[in-house]
Scaffold this motif. Sequence first.
Motif, mmCIF file in Angstrom:
data_model
loop_
_atom_site.group_PDB
_atom_site.id
_atom_site.type_symbol
_atom_site.label_atom_id
_atom_site.label_comp_id
_atom_site.label_asym_id
_atom_site.label_seq_id
_atom_site.Cartn_x
_atom_site.Cartn_y
_atom_site.Cartn_z
ATOM 1 N N LEU A 38 35.422 52.233 -14.455
ATOM 2 C CA LEU A 38 34.567 52.927 -13.501
ATOM 3 C C LEU A 38 33.780 51.931 -12.657
ATOM 4 C CD1 LEU A 38 32.416 56.073 -14.123
ATOM 5 C CD2 LEU A 38 31.317 54.042 -13.225
ATOM 6 N N ALA A 39 33.172 50.952 -13.295
ATOM 7 C CA ALA A 39 32.362 49.979 -12.561
ATOM 8 C C ALA A 39 33.212 49.141 -11.613
ATOM 9 C CB ALA A 39 31.623 49.078 -13.552
ATOM 10 N N GLN A 40 34.391 48.702 -12.065
ATOM 11 C CA GLN A 40 35.258 47.903 -11.202
ATOM 12 C C GLN A 40 35.683 48.686 -9.959
ATOM 13 O OE1 GLN A 40 38.327 45.231 -12.761
ATOM 14 N NE2 GLN A 40 37.886 46.059 -14.825
ATOM 15 N N VAL A 41 36.061 49.944 -10.157
ATOM 16 C CA VAL A 41 36.531 50.758 -9.039
ATOM 17 C C VAL A 41 35.411 50.996 -8.035
ATOM 18 C CG1 VAL A 41 37.270 53.101 -8.444
ATOM 19 C CG2 VAL A 41 38.430 51.841 -10.255
ATOM 20 N N LEU A 42 34.194 51.251 -8.520
ATOM 21 C CA LEU A 42 33.082 51.476 -7.609
ATOM 22 C C LEU A 42 32.752 50.207 -6.821
ATOM 23 C CD1 LEU A 42 30.704 53.670 -9.813
ATOM 24 C CD2 LEU A 42 32.192 54.398 -7.946
ATOM 25 N N ARG A 43 32.858 49.032 -7.458
ATOM 26 C CA ARG A 43 32.597 47.782 -6.738
ATOM 27 C C ARG A 43 33.672 47.507 -5.706
ATOM 28 N NH1 ARG A 43 31.483 45.573 -11.869
ATOM 29 N NH2 ARG A 43 33.485 44.465 -11.839
ATOM 30 N N ARG A 44 34.930 47.708 -6.085
ATOM 31 C CA ARG A 44 36.056 47.373 -5.207
ATOM 32 C C ARG A 44 36.252 48.397 -4.105
ATOM 33 N NH1 ARG A 44 40.846 45.218 -8.821
ATOM 34 N NH2 ARG A 44 42.001 46.685 -7.521
ATOM 35 N N GLY A 45 35.997 49.653 -4.418
ATOM 36 C CA GLY A 45 36.274 50.715 -3.461
ATOM 37 C C GLY A 45 37.744 51.023 -3.320
ATOM 38 N N THR A 46 38.562 50.489 -4.232
ATOM 39 C CA THR A 46 40.002 50.726 -4.205
ATOM 40 C C THR A 46 40.482 51.035 -5.618
ATOM 41 O OG1 THR A 46 40.474 48.365 -4.496
ATOM 42 C CG2 THR A 46 40.377 49.195 -2.232
ATOM 43 N N ALA A 47 41.739 51.465 -5.711
ATOM 44 C CA ALA A 47 42.304 51.820 -7.009
ATOM 45 C C ALA A 47 42.524 50.587 -7.872
ATOM 46 C CB ALA A 47 43.620 52.565 -6.814
ATOM 47 N N LEU A 48 42.528 50.819 -9.188
ATOM 48 C CA LEU A 48 42.709 49.752 -10.165
ATOM 49 C C LEU A 48 43.816 50.153 -11.136
ATOM 50 C CD1 LEU A 48 41.744 47.176 -11.765
ATOM 51 C CD2 LEU A 48 40.191 48.743 -12.985
ATOM 52 N N LEU A 49 44.826 49.294 -11.268
ATOM 53 C CA LEU A 49 45.883 49.513 -12.252
ATOM 54 C C LEU A 49 45.497 48.847 -13.563
ATOM 55 C CD1 LEU A 49 48.776 50.330 -13.176
ATOM 56 C CD2 LEU A 49 49.537 48.092 -12.287
ATOM 57 N N ILE A 50 45.553 49.609 -14.652
ATOM 58 C CA ILE A 50 45.333 49.057 -15.991
ATOM 59 C C ILE A 50 46.702 49.075 -16.675
ATOM 60 C CG2 ILE A 50 43.998 49.254 -18.125
ATOM 61 C CD1 ILE A 50 42.046 51.046 -16.566
ATOM 62 N N SER A 51 47.406 47.951 -16.549
ATOM 63 C CA SER A 51 48.792 47.901 -17.026
ATOM 64 C C SER A 51 48.882 47.750 -18.529
ATOM 65 C CB SER A 51 49.536 46.752 -16.332
ATOM 66 O OG SER A 51 48.865 45.532 -16.561
ATOM 67 N N ASP A 52 47.822 47.286 -19.149
ATOM 68 C CA ASP A 52 47.802 47.144 -20.610
ATOM 69 C C ASP A 52 46.389 47.479 -21.059
ATOM 70 O OD1 ASP A 52 48.306 46.592 -23.220
ATOM 71 O OD2 ASP A 52 48.351 44.405 -22.991
ATOM 72 N N VAL A 53 46.198 48.693 -21.565
ATOM 73 C CA VAL A 53 44.850 49.152 -21.912
ATOM 74 C C VAL A 53 44.279 48.272 -23.023
ATOM 75 C CG1 VAL A 53 43.500 51.069 -22.810
ATOM 76 C CG2 VAL A 53 45.405 51.495 -21.241
ATOM 77 N N PRO A 54 43.131 47.602 -22.774
ATOM 78 C CA PRO A 54 42.560 46.716 -23.796
ATOM 79 C C PRO A 54 42.003 47.500 -24.976
ATOM 80 C CG PRO A 54 41.697 46.247 -21.586
ATOM 81 C CD PRO A 54 42.397 47.564 -21.514
ATOM 82 N N SER A 55 41.815 46.825 -26.065
ATOM 83 C CA SER A 55 41.182 47.419 -27.234
ATOM 84 C C SER A 55 39.683 47.561 -26.985
ATOM 85 C CB SER A 55 41.413 46.531 -28.460
ATOM 86 O OG SER A 55 40.580 46.932 -29.526
ATOM 87 N N PRO A 56 39.051 48.624 -27.470
ATOM 88 C CA PRO A 56 37.603 48.777 -27.295
ATOM 89 C C PRO A 56 36.807 47.622 -27.877
ATOM 90 C CG PRO A 56 38.596 50.834 -28.069
ATOM 91 C CD PRO A 56 39.655 49.787 -28.137
ATOM 92 N N GLU A 57 37.373 46.918 -28.893
ATOM 93 C CA GLU A 57 36.648 45.784 -29.473
ATOM 94 C C GLU A 57 36.434 44.664 -28.481
ATOM 95 O OE1 GLU A 57 38.982 47.507 -31.032
ATOM 96 O OE2 GLU A 57 37.672 48.374 -32.575
ATOM 97 N N ARG A 58 37.206 44.654 -27.386
ATOM 98 C CA ARG A 58 37.052 43.591 -26.387
ATOM 99 C C ARG A 58 36.000 43.913 -25.352
ATOM 100 N NH1 ARG A 58 42.978 42.557 -24.176
ATOM 101 N NH2 ARG A 58 41.727 41.265 -22.745
#
Length: 423
Positions: free
Chosen positions: A89-109
């Motif tokens: 959410l934060a990345q998309v709001l900063r960039r103003g463009t779409a973001l591809l998450i090609s490998d969903v990270p673990s929540p521990e990261r």
Amino acid sequence: MEEAIPLRLLADVTNALRAGRGWEGSLRRLAELLVERLADWCVIDLLDDRGRARRAVVTGRGAGRSDSPRPGEPSRLLPSWPQGSAAPLAQVLRRGTALLISDVPSPERAADPLERAQLELLARLGATTAIACPLEAGGRPFGVIIVARTEAGRPFTEAQVPLIESLAHQGALVVDNARLYGQQYDIAMHLQRSLLPDTLPDVHPFRLVARYSPAHSYAEVGGDWYDAIALRDGSLACTVGDVAGHDVRATARMSQLRHMLRALVLDRPGPPDEVVRRLDRALEMLNEPGVTATLVFGVARQPAAGPSSLAWSNAGHPPPLLVHPRGRARFLTGGEGLPLGVDTDVPRGAAATAPLLPGSLVLLYTDGLIERRGEDLSIGFERLRGEAGNLRGLAPDRFLDALVERVAPARDDDIALLALWNH
């Protein structure tokens, strides 16, 4: 063919909005359509006026984990985030463009509470890939939409990013228009209701009940009104009227006419046709051509001896409906004249009078109750008369509510109703 989806999806969302879902319903429908056509899950987070994010929609069809959120899960406030948060959410709001998450990270990261909350959600969904897009209107973001796939053999790739971004953009415009519509609708209804009386007088043996039912199809104010005044001689004056138009001008003229009628009746009560004639003259003196209105103005009396009665004058308005406690409902004819604002040189007919037996009810209403597009008006009158007869015997409050639902469920126009009950 994914290339054909954007136009079809936009058309579906637009049709959903036209169906009267409101902006919250449009958001849910947008998410449902994305799941039907493109993704396994869709999540929509919205920003409030303070910039905080709230989870508004979760919709999906994937199996996910046993603790996966269910469609319709209650909205909840998301954690605040630092300026450089890596949360989608934060990345998309900063960039103003779409973001591809090609490998969903673990929540521990996760490095902050928001990133952890979003990665935990994706893990609960069983997401393997996702695309996050801003929802913007007028260059300002009001939320973020995340679509996710759960099958490793069918991942989202860079090839789908422009498609999802286009759909989010087009859907955001529709949703934002629906949200603005909802705000305008609320303002319009508040304005309309603020110009109607807060309370209605009760003068024995009469009781008054009123309803104002706005149209479902537009967010404009209108000119429908009702009013009642207890007079010094113990009688009860009541009226329902309709100024032509659906705009602020019509509403302003409605309020003006309503208060002019009050002043005329309180200053010099008289026969209903005389009061209406004076009101028409007063409207003429405003020197605003093109302002027309219809109304029924009546005075109910209970003499010391004899039955109660209603005298009325009708200025181009649908006729009152008398509902007898043990007989058929019938329209009250007589006392007719031209609408207000048409020609004050044409004489008005004398007021008509009808007895009001104990238990009888007189209904005054605006044309939104009987008119339907493409239908002869006589059908609307007969439908009203029949349903009112079927509902006779109900308490006035229940009578009005049930009558509106049976006679005008679509609400193509505003409806003002006033029931005068001789109890």
